[in-house]
Design a protein around this motif. Structure first.
Motif, PDB file in Angstrom:
ATOM      1  N   ILE A  21       0.853  -1.190   0.000  1.00 27.80           N
ATOM      2  CA  ILE A  21       0.000   0.000   0.000  1.00 27.80           C
ATOM      3  C   ILE A  21       0.891   1.242   0.000  1.00 27.80           C
ATOM      4  N   GLY A  22       1.954   1.234   0.783  1.00 27.56           N
ATOM      5  CA  GLY A  22       2.883   2.362   0.805  1.00 27.56           C
ATOM      6  C   GLY A  22       3.513   2.620  -0.551  1.00 27.56           C
ATOM      7  N   THR A  23       3.841   1.551  -1.253  1.00 21.80           N
ATOM      8  CA  THR A  23       4.403   1.709  -2.595  1.00 21.80           C
ATOM      9  C   THR A  23       3.366   2.324  -3.535  1.00 21.80           C
ATOM     10  N   LEU A  24       2.128   1.868  -3.451  1.00 19.78           N
ATOM     11  CA  LEU A  24       1.054   2.454  -4.245  1.00 19.78           C
ATOM     12  C   LEU A  24       0.879   3.934  -3.890  1.00 19.78           C
ATOM     13  N   VAL A  25       0.909   4.256  -2.616  1.00 18.46           N
ATOM     14  CA  VAL A  25       0.787   5.644  -2.175  1.00 18.46           C
ATOM     15  C   VAL A  25       1.904   6.487  -2.779  1.00 18.46           C
ATOM     16  N   SER A  26       3.120   5.963  -2.805  1.00 15.80           N
ATOM     17  CA  SER A  26       4.229   6.735  -3.376  1.00 15.80           C
ATOM     18  C   SER A  26       3.989   7.010  -4.860  1.00 15.80           C
ATOM     19  N   MET A  27       3.423   6.053  -5.585  1.00 12.05           N
ATOM     20  CA  MET A  27       3.109   6.265  -7.005  1.00 12.05           C
ATOM     21  C   MET A  27       1.992   7.294  -7.160  1.00 12.05           C
ATOM     22  N   MET A  28       0.961   7.190  -6.323  1.00  9.06           N
ATOM     23  CA  MET A  28      -0.152   8.130  -6.395  1.00  9.06           C
ATOM     24  C   MET A  28       0.304   9.552  -6.051  1.00  9.06           C
ATOM     25  N   ASN A  29       1.178   9.675  -5.047  1.00 12.76           N
ATOM     26  CA  ASN A  29       1.700  10.991  -4.674  1.00 12.76           C
ATOM     27  C   ASN A  29       2.527  11.598  -5.806  1.00 12.76           C
ATOM     28  N   TRP A  30       3.342  10.782  -6.453  1.00 15.75           N
ATOM     29  CA  TRP A  30       4.176  11.276  -7.548  1.00 15.75           C
ATOM     30  C   TRP A  30       3.298  11.753  -8.702  1.00 15.75           C
ATOM     31  N   MET A  31       2.296  10.966  -9.041  1.00 13.84           N
ATOM     32  CA  MET A  31       1.426  11.347 -10.156  1.00 13.84           C
ATOM     33  C   MET A  31       0.653  12.610  -9.822  1.00 13.84           C
ATOM     34  N   ARG A  32       0.183  12.749  -8.592  1.00 13.35           N
ATOM     35  CA  ARG A  32      -0.549  13.954  -8.201  1.00 13.35           C
ATOM     36  C   ARG A  32       0.360  15.187  -8.302  1.00 13.35           C
ATOM     37  N   MET A  33       1.622  15.033  -7.903  1.00 18.39           N
ATOM     38  CA  MET A  33       2.559  16.143  -8.022  1.00 18.39           C
ATOM     39  C   MET A  33       2.696  16.567  -9.484  1.00 18.39           C
ATOM     40  N   VAL A  34       2.759  15.612 -10.383  1.00 17.03           N
ATOM     41  CA  VAL A  34       2.891  15.903 -11.807  1.00 17.03           C
ATOM     42  C   VAL A  34       1.650  16.634 -12.320  1.00 17.03           C
ATOM     43  N   VAL A  35       0.469  16.165 -11.954  1.00 16.94           N
ATOM     44  CA  VAL A  35      -0.775  16.817 -12.384  1.00 16.94           C
ATOM     45  C   VAL A  35      -0.823  18.251 -11.863  1.00 16.94           C
ATOM     46  N   PHE A 154      -4.561   1.289  -8.608  1.00 19.16           N
ATOM     47  CA  PHE A 154      -3.584   1.647  -9.639  1.00 19.16           C
ATOM     48  C   PHE A 154      -4.295   2.371 -10.778  1.00 19.16           C
ATOM     49  N   HIS A 155      -5.525   1.971 -11.065  1.00 12.95           N
ATOM     50  CA  HIS A 155      -6.313   2.657 -12.088  1.00 12.95           C
ATOM     51  C   HIS A 155      -6.511   4.126 -11.732  1.00 12.95           C
ATOM     52  N   VAL A 156      -6.725   4.438 -10.456  1.00 11.32           N
ATOM     53  CA  VAL A 156      -6.853   5.834 -10.036  1.00 11.32           C
ATOM     54  C   VAL A 156      -5.579   6.594 -10.415  1.00 11.32           C
ATOM     55  N   CYS A 157      -4.425   5.982 -10.188  1.00 13.23           N
ATOM     56  CA  CYS A 157      -3.133   6.605 -10.510  1.00 13.23           C
ATOM     57  C   CYS A 157      -2.967   6.772 -12.019  1.00 13.23           C
ATOM     58  N   GLU A 158      -3.207   5.736 -12.776  1.00  8.84           N
ATOM     59  CA  GLU A 158      -3.015   5.842 -14.233  1.00  8.84           C
ATOM     60  C   GLU A 158      -4.075   6.737 -14.864  1.00  8.84           C
ATOM     61  N   HIS A 159      -5.217   6.837 -14.238  1.00  6.29           N
ATOM     62  CA  HIS A 159      -6.274   7.730 -14.717  1.00  6.29           C
ATOM     63  C   HIS A 159      -5.791   9.177 -14.648  1.00  6.29           C
ATOM     64  N   GLU A 160      -5.090   9.501 -13.564  1.00  5.22           N
ATOM     65  CA  GLU A 160      -4.517  10.841 -13.438  1.00  5.22           C
ATOM     66  C   GLU A 160      -3.478  11.074 -14.523  1.00  5.22           C
ATOM     67  N   SER A 161      -2.702  10.053 -14.830  1.00  6.38           N
ATOM     68  CA  SER A 161      -1.693  10.178 -15.889  1.00  6.38           C
ATOM     69  C   SER A 161      -2.354  10.450 -17.230  1.00  6.38           C
ATOM     70  N   ASN A 162      -3.412   9.735 -17.509  1.00  2.00           N
ATOM     71  CA  ASN A 162      -4.148   9.918 -18.754  1.00  2.00           C
ATOM     72  C   ASN A 162      -4.667  11.352 -18.876  1.00  2.00           C
ATOM     73  N   HIS A 163      -5.326  11.833 -17.838  1.00  2.00           N
ATOM     74  CA  HIS A 163      -5.882  13.187 -17.896  1.00  2.00           C
ATOM     75  C   HIS A 163      -4.788  14.253 -17.846  1.00  2.00           C
ATOM     76  N   ASN A 164      -3.656  13.948 -17.243  1.00  2.29           N
ATOM     77  CA  ASN A 164      -2.545  14.896 -17.269  1.00  2.29           C
ATOM     78  C   ASN A 164      -2.102  15.152 -18.714  1.00  2.29           C
ATOM     79  N   GLY A 165      -2.104  14.125 -19.525  1.00  2.00           N
ATOM     80  CA  GLY A 165      -1.780  14.318 -20.942  1.00  2.00           C
ATOM     81  C   GLY A 165      -2.786  15.233 -21.617  1.00  2.00           C
TER      82      GLY A 165
END
Length: 175
Positions: A21-35, A154-165
């Motif tokens: 879960i912590g690893t997932l959180v780190s990915m979600m935090n990174w993606m949110r920073m990018v957005v 993980f879909h929540v994270c990749e969804h942010e990546s998609n919309h960031n584009g």
């Protein structure tokens, strides 16, 4: 356990969460920073810019990200189906389209950031209560077929990546 090195560019376990879960959180935090980096210092007019009659605004997409996260909170933390009446405030941003073009406008970046932050804080609070067995639990009735909670989040994270584009594409076309 060895000390966990943390930082936005370190993907891995996080203090206060089970390892996966912590690893997932780190990915979600990174993606949110990018957005959030993509929308930095945008004005209300820029957030409301509509490229064409079928497009979504950047503001609507930011609210959509929060609505998507709320959808998965209801499903995975509350174990409930999405009830439109119960989640009325999220209906328009979740679905985007014509209704979002009509209703989601006139808000500052701070407005969207606050909603994203509030939604994420609820996610993090709930993640802290769970373990990796919960993350790996499979929902056999999910519309995509058997899907575990890890895939859903993980879909929540990749969804942010998609919309960031999409956000970057629209931002590049601002007049």
């Amino acid at each position: 356990m060895n000390s966990i090195e943390e930082g936005i560019n370190i993907i891995g376990p996080r203090q206060g969460f089970s390892p996966q879960i912590g690893t997932l959180v780190s990915m979600m935090n990174w993606m949110r920073m990018v957005v959030l980096g993509s929308v930095q210092q945008m004005t209300v007019e820029e957030l409301d810019y509509l490229h064409d009659a079928k497009a979504n605004t950047i503001g609507a997409m930011l609210l959509h990200l929060a609505a998507t996260e709320r959808f998965y909170q209801v499903n995975t933390f509350e174990g409930k189906p999405w009830e439109r009446a119960e989640n009325r405030q999220w209906d328009i941003p979740l679905n985007l389209g014509a209704a979002a073009r009509k209703h989601i406008k006139g808000n500052s970046l701070n407005y969207y950031q606050n909603i994203l932050e509030e939604t994420r804080e609820k996610t993090l609070t709930e993640f802290r209560k769970r373990d990796d067995a919960w993350l790996m639990a499979v929902d056999r009735k999910w519309p995509w077929g058997p899907t575990n909670n890890f895939c859903k989040w993980f879909h929540v994270c990749e969804h942010e990546s998609n919309h960031n584009g999409q956000i970057k594409w629209i931002r590049g076309r601002l007049t």
